[in-house]
Design a protein around this motif. Structure first.
Motif, PDB file in Angstrom:
ATOM      1  N   HIS A 183      72.721  40.052  30.265  1.00  0.00           N
ATOM      2  CA  HIS A 183      73.244  38.623  30.332  1.00  0.00           C
ATOM      3  C   HIS A 183      75.019  39.629  30.045  1.00  0.00           C
ATOM      4  CE1 HIS A 183      70.906  34.985  31.204  1.00  0.00           C
ATOM      5  NE2 HIS A 183      70.573  35.773  31.622  1.00  0.00           N
ATOM      6  N   TRP A 184      74.609  39.545  29.113  1.00  0.00           N
ATOM      7  CA  TRP A 184      75.855  40.910  27.992  1.00  0.00           C
ATOM      8  C   TRP A 184      75.660  41.690  27.644  1.00  0.00           C
ATOM      9  CZ3 TRP A 184      73.562  37.102  23.240  1.00  0.00           C
ATOM     10  CH2 TRP A 184      74.185  36.099  24.014  1.00  0.00           C
ATOM     11  N   PRO A 185      76.667  42.742  27.983  1.00  0.00           N
ATOM     12  CA  PRO A 185      76.216  44.496  27.135  1.00  0.00           C
ATOM     13  C   PRO A 185      75.745  44.787  26.665  1.00  0.00           C
ATOM     14  CG  PRO A 185      79.538  43.342  27.758  1.00  0.00           C
ATOM     15  CD  PRO A 185      78.023  42.581  27.748  1.00  0.00           C
ATOM     16  N   LEU A 186      74.670  45.894  26.195  1.00  0.00           N
ATOM     17  CA  LEU A 186      74.059  46.450  25.365  1.00  0.00           C
ATOM     18  C   LEU A 186      75.250  47.145  24.873  1.00  0.00           C
ATOM     19  CD1 LEU A 186      70.907  47.117  26.873  1.00  0.00           C
ATOM     20  CD2 LEU A 186      71.739  44.613  25.803  1.00  0.00           C
ATOM     21  N   ALA A 187      74.528  46.782  22.910  1.00  0.00           N
ATOM     22  CA  ALA A 187      75.865  48.101  22.023  1.00  0.00           C
ATOM     23  C   ALA A 187      74.863  49.682  22.378  1.00  0.00           C
ATOM     24  CB  ALA A 187      74.956  47.147  20.248  1.00  0.00           C
ATOM     25  N   TYR A 188      75.665  50.742  22.895  1.00  0.00           N
ATOM     26  CA  TYR A 188      74.999  51.246  23.373  1.00  0.00           C
ATOM     27  C   TYR A 188      74.541  52.232  22.084  1.00  0.00           C
ATOM     28  CZ  TYR A 188      75.437  56.253  25.375  1.00  0.00           C
ATOM     29  OH  TYR A 188      75.155  57.206  25.784  1.00  0.00           O
ATOM     30  N   ALA A 189      75.550  52.522  21.080  1.00  0.00           N
ATOM     31  CA  ALA A 189      75.314  52.497  19.702  1.00  0.00           C
ATOM     32  C   ALA A 189      73.750  52.608  18.811  1.00  0.00           C
ATOM     33  CB  ALA A 189      75.803  53.381  18.972  1.00  0.00           C
ATOM     34  N   GLU A 190      73.389  51.202  19.337  1.00  0.00           N
ATOM     35  CA  GLU A 190      72.672  50.588  18.332  1.00  0.00           C
ATOM     36  C   GLU A 190      71.099  50.976  18.626  1.00  0.00           C
ATOM     37  OE1 GLU A 190      70.354  48.388  15.903  1.00  0.00           O
ATOM     38  OE2 GLU A 190      72.351  48.111  15.918  1.00  0.00           O
ATOM     39  N   ARG A 191      69.803  51.586  17.874  1.00  0.00           N
ATOM     40  CA  ARG A 191      68.328  51.342  18.073  1.00  0.00           C
ATOM     41  C   ARG A 191      67.815  50.447  18.127  1.00  0.00           C
ATOM     42  NH1 ARG A 191      71.251  53.639  20.964  1.00  0.00           N
ATOM     43  NH2 ARG A 191      71.937  56.014  21.508  1.00  0.00           N
ATOM     44  N   GLY A 192      68.212  49.634  16.984  1.00  0.00           N
ATOM     45  CA  GLY A 192      67.264  48.503  16.877  1.00  0.00           C
ATOM     46  C   GLY A 192      67.442  47.222  18.410  1.00  0.00           C
ATOM     47  N   GLU A 193      66.128  46.553  18.509  1.00  0.00           N
ATOM     48  CA  GLU A 193      66.169  45.221  19.627  1.00  0.00           C
ATOM     49  C   GLU A 193      67.550  44.668  19.256  1.00  0.00           C
ATOM     50  OE1 GLU A 193      63.063  42.757  18.455  1.00  0.00           O
ATOM     51  OE2 GLU A 193      61.681  44.501  18.980  1.00  0.00           O
ATOM     52  N   GLN A 194      68.034  44.593  20.427  1.00  0.00           N
ATOM     53  CA  GLN A 194      69.180  43.283  20.803  1.00  0.00           C
ATOM     54  C   GLN A 194      68.539  42.619  21.541  1.00  0.00           C
ATOM     55  OE1 GLN A 194      73.043  45.994  21.781  1.00  0.00           O
ATOM     56  NE2 GLN A 194      71.550  47.409  21.828  1.00  0.00           N
ATOM     57  N   ASP A 195      69.267  41.054  21.219  1.00  0.00           N
ATOM     58  CA  ASP A 195      68.444  39.760  21.271  1.00  0.00           C
ATOM     59  C   ASP A 195      69.403  39.650  22.492  1.00  0.00           C
ATOM     60  OD1 ASP A 195      66.262  39.527  20.297  1.00  0.00           O
ATOM     61  OD2 ASP A 195      66.974  38.609  18.194  1.00  0.00           O
ATOM     62  N   ASP A 196      68.943  39.203  23.554  1.00  0.00           N
ATOM     63  CA  ASP A 196      70.154  38.664  24.700  1.00  0.00           C
ATOM     64  C   ASP A 196      69.548  37.835  25.274  1.00  0.00           C
ATOM     65  OD1 ASP A 196      72.254  40.106  26.747  1.00  0.00           O
ATOM     66  OD2 ASP A 196      70.963  38.783  27.885  1.00  0.00           O
ATOM     67  N   PRO A 197      70.140  36.632  25.898  1.00  0.00           N
ATOM     68  CA  PRO A 197      70.125  35.279  27.361  1.00  0.00           C
ATOM     69  C   PRO A 197      68.602  35.691  27.778  1.00  0.00           C
ATOM     70  CG  PRO A 197      71.516  35.238  26.709  1.00  0.00           C
ATOM     71  CD  PRO A 197      71.314  35.821  26.177  1.00  0.00           C
ATOM     72  N   GLY A 198      68.583  36.784  28.588  1.00  0.00           N
ATOM     73  CA  GLY A 198      67.920  38.059  29.579  1.00  0.00           C
ATOM     74  C   GLY A 198      66.386  38.437  28.692  1.00  0.00           C
ATOM     75  N   GLY A 199      66.134  38.808  27.673  1.00  0.00           N
ATOM     76  CA  GLY A 199      65.474  38.942  27.412  1.00  0.00           C
ATOM     77  C   GLY A 199      65.610  39.918  25.229  1.00  0.00           C
ATOM     78  N   THR A 200      64.670  41.003  25.386  1.00  0.00           N
ATOM     79  CA  THR A 200      64.846  41.776  24.096  1.00  0.00           C
ATOM     80  C   THR A 200      64.618  42.751  24.718  1.00  0.00           C
ATOM     81  OG1 THR A 200      64.063  40.476  22.639  1.00  0.00           O
ATOM     82  CG2 THR A 200      63.798  42.390  21.319  1.00  0.00           C
ATOM     83  N   PHE A 201      65.944  43.161  23.930  1.00  0.00           N
ATOM     84  CA  PHE A 201      66.666  45.138  24.730  1.00  0.00           C
ATOM     85  C   PHE A 201      66.331  46.291  23.455  1.00  0.00           C
ATOM     86  CE2 PHE A 201      67.997  42.108  27.756  1.00  0.00           C
ATOM     87  CZ  PHE A 201      67.455  42.706  29.453  1.00  0.00           C
ATOM     88  N   GLN A 202      65.864  47.823  23.673  1.00  0.00           N
ATOM     89  CA  GLN A 202      66.585  47.953  23.150  1.00  0.00           C
ATOM     90  C   GLN A 202      66.987  49.594  24.181  1.00  0.00           C
ATOM     91  OE1 GLN A 202      62.182  49.035  21.038  1.00  0.00           O
ATOM     92  NE2 GLN A 202      63.615  48.953  19.357  1.00  0.00           N
ATOM     93  N   VAL A 203      67.793  50.481  23.670  1.00  0.00           N
ATOM     94  CA  VAL A 203      68.525  51.755  23.602  1.00  0.00           C
ATOM     95  C   VAL A 203      67.828  52.675  23.134  1.00  0.00           C
ATOM     96  CG1 VAL A 203      70.445  52.783  24.737  1.00  0.00           C
ATOM     97  CG2 VAL A 203      70.676  50.246  24.762  1.00  0.00           C
ATOM     98  N   VAL A 204      67.132  53.729  23.243  1.00  0.00           N
ATOM     99  CA  VAL A 204      66.249  54.399  22.862  1.00  0.00           C
ATOM    100  C   VAL A 204      66.689  55.477  23.005  1.00  0.00           C
ATOM    101  CG1 VAL A 204      64.735  52.638  21.845  1.00  0.00           C
ATOM    102  CG2 VAL A 204      64.231  53.709  23.596  1.00  0.00           C
ATOM    103  N   GLU A 205      66.205  56.768  21.954  1.00  0.00           N
ATOM    104  CA  GLU A 205      66.568  58.012  22.113  1.00  0.00           C
ATOM    105  C   GLU A 205      65.013  58.005  23.287  1.00  0.00           C
ATOM    106  OE1 GLU A 205      69.272  59.575  21.803  1.00  0.00           O
ATOM    107  OE2 GLU A 205      69.764  58.126  20.481  1.00  0.00           O
ATOM    108  N   ALA A 206      65.845  59.419  24.012  1.00  0.00           N
ATOM    109  CA  ALA A 206      64.100  59.283  24.717  1.00  0.00           C
ATOM    110  C   ALA A 206      63.680  60.544  24.616  1.00  0.00           C
ATOM    111  CB  ALA A 206      64.794  59.561  26.596  1.00  0.00           C
ATOM    112  N   ASP A 207      63.750  61.884  23.307  1.00  0.00           N
ATOM    113  CA  ASP A 207      63.634  62.912  23.297  1.00  0.00           C
ATOM    114  C   ASP A 207      62.535  62.357  22.329  1.00  0.00           C
ATOM    115  OD1 ASP A 207      65.792  63.950  21.791  1.00  0.00           O
ATOM    116  OD2 ASP A 207      65.845  61.858  21.676  1.00  0.00           O
TER     117      ASP A 207
END
Length: 282
Positions: free
Chosen positions: A132-156
């Motif tokens: 529902h909200w923008p995700l913190a681009y540099a954060e690699r931990g879990e991000q809680d959001d009304p739409g679920g728990t998100f992560q932005v992780v390094e693919a490599d």
């Protein structure tokens, strides 16, 4: 983007022009967009041309009071944000299927947004049921959001075990929702014209889920979601419970498009391939 386009877009969102391009203002615009401008692929099934020309995208959202899929929604939203003073990069993504395989290049378009208060966000109003909200681009931990728990992780580095079957992706990012990879992003900035081939493929190929299903979906004020897929109208509550009912007549379908999504149609769209899948989550 003209001042008139900006004003018309903000009216569509029910918002006023922010005094500064801050993170708080971005968060508000992002949420309003998801609740106002539907994720929909109706143009494909109505025989309407899909173009990534900025002016025509803006006219579709403002004058036409329509939505679109990722290229259109994030393309238009990115143009609005840039006009409001945000620093915006278009990022190309490849969407994971249910078997964990990556889709075509330029499969998805998302936005990297830098704000006046020094933050960088991943904004995405074009992926259906997502954050529902923008995700913190540099954060690699879990991000809680009304739409679920998100992560932005390094693919490599692959901490969540979500590398693509090709084993590649060094420098790329995986966007994960509730432990399931959604899409892989390149970090190199692109321009809107780079996505023309992907938009053409998704709007014409019999292999694209967009040509094989109908969807019109938006968030609701209470944190839930409403979705019209053909004649099936689905209401999802904030807690994930849902109810689906079948609309019996063309009049009911057209009324649902008008009353629930603000879309006025002259005829009921019909899917190209009735045997197709239901497309991305909505």
């Amino acid at each position: 983007m003209t001042s008139a386009h900006v004003d018309a877009y903000l009216r569509r969102l029910g918002s006023t022009r922010p005094r500064q391009p801050t993170s708080e203002a971005l968060r508000e615009l992002h949420l309003r967009h998801l609740r106002t401008v539907p994720f929909e692929n109706l143009s494909i099934h109505l025989g309407e041309e899909i173009t990534l020309d900025e002016t025509r995208l803006l006219d579709k959202v403002t004058e036409g009071r329509r939505g679109g899929f990722c290229y259109e929604l994030n393309g238009a939203f990115g143009t609005l944000l840039a006009a409001l003073g945000y620093e915006v990069d278009l990022l190309a993504g490849r969407v994971y299927d249910d078997e964990g395989r990556l889709g075509i290049p330029y499969d998805h378009l998302a936005l990297r947004v830098r704000t006046a208060d020094g933050d960088t966000w991943l904004a995405d109003v074009g992926f259906g049921a997502h954050s529902h909200w923008p995700l913190a681009y540099a954060e690699r931990g879990e991000q809680d959001d009304p739409g679920g728990t998100f992560q932005v992780v390094e693919a490599d580095s692959d901490p969540a075990g979500v590398r693509g079957a090709d084993g590649q992706g060094a420098g790329d990012l995986d966007v994960v929702q509730d432990g399931k990879p959604q899409y892989r992003l390149e970090t190199r900035p692109r321009v809107l014209g780079d996505f023309v081939a992907g938009a053409w493929w998704h709007s014409t190929s019999p292999l694209s889920h967009f040509t094989r299903s109908l969807v019109c979906s938006r968030g609701t004020e209470d944190g839930g979601r409403i979705t019209l897929s053909g004649r099936k109208f689905k209401t999802t509550a904030a807690d994930g419970t849902h109810e689906t009912r079948e609309l019996e007549t063309d009049e009911e379908v057209l009324t649902a498009y008008q009353d629930c999504f603000g879309i006025e149609l002259g005829r009921v769209p019909t899917v190209r391939d009735e045997g197709g899948s239901q497309g991305r989550p909505a």
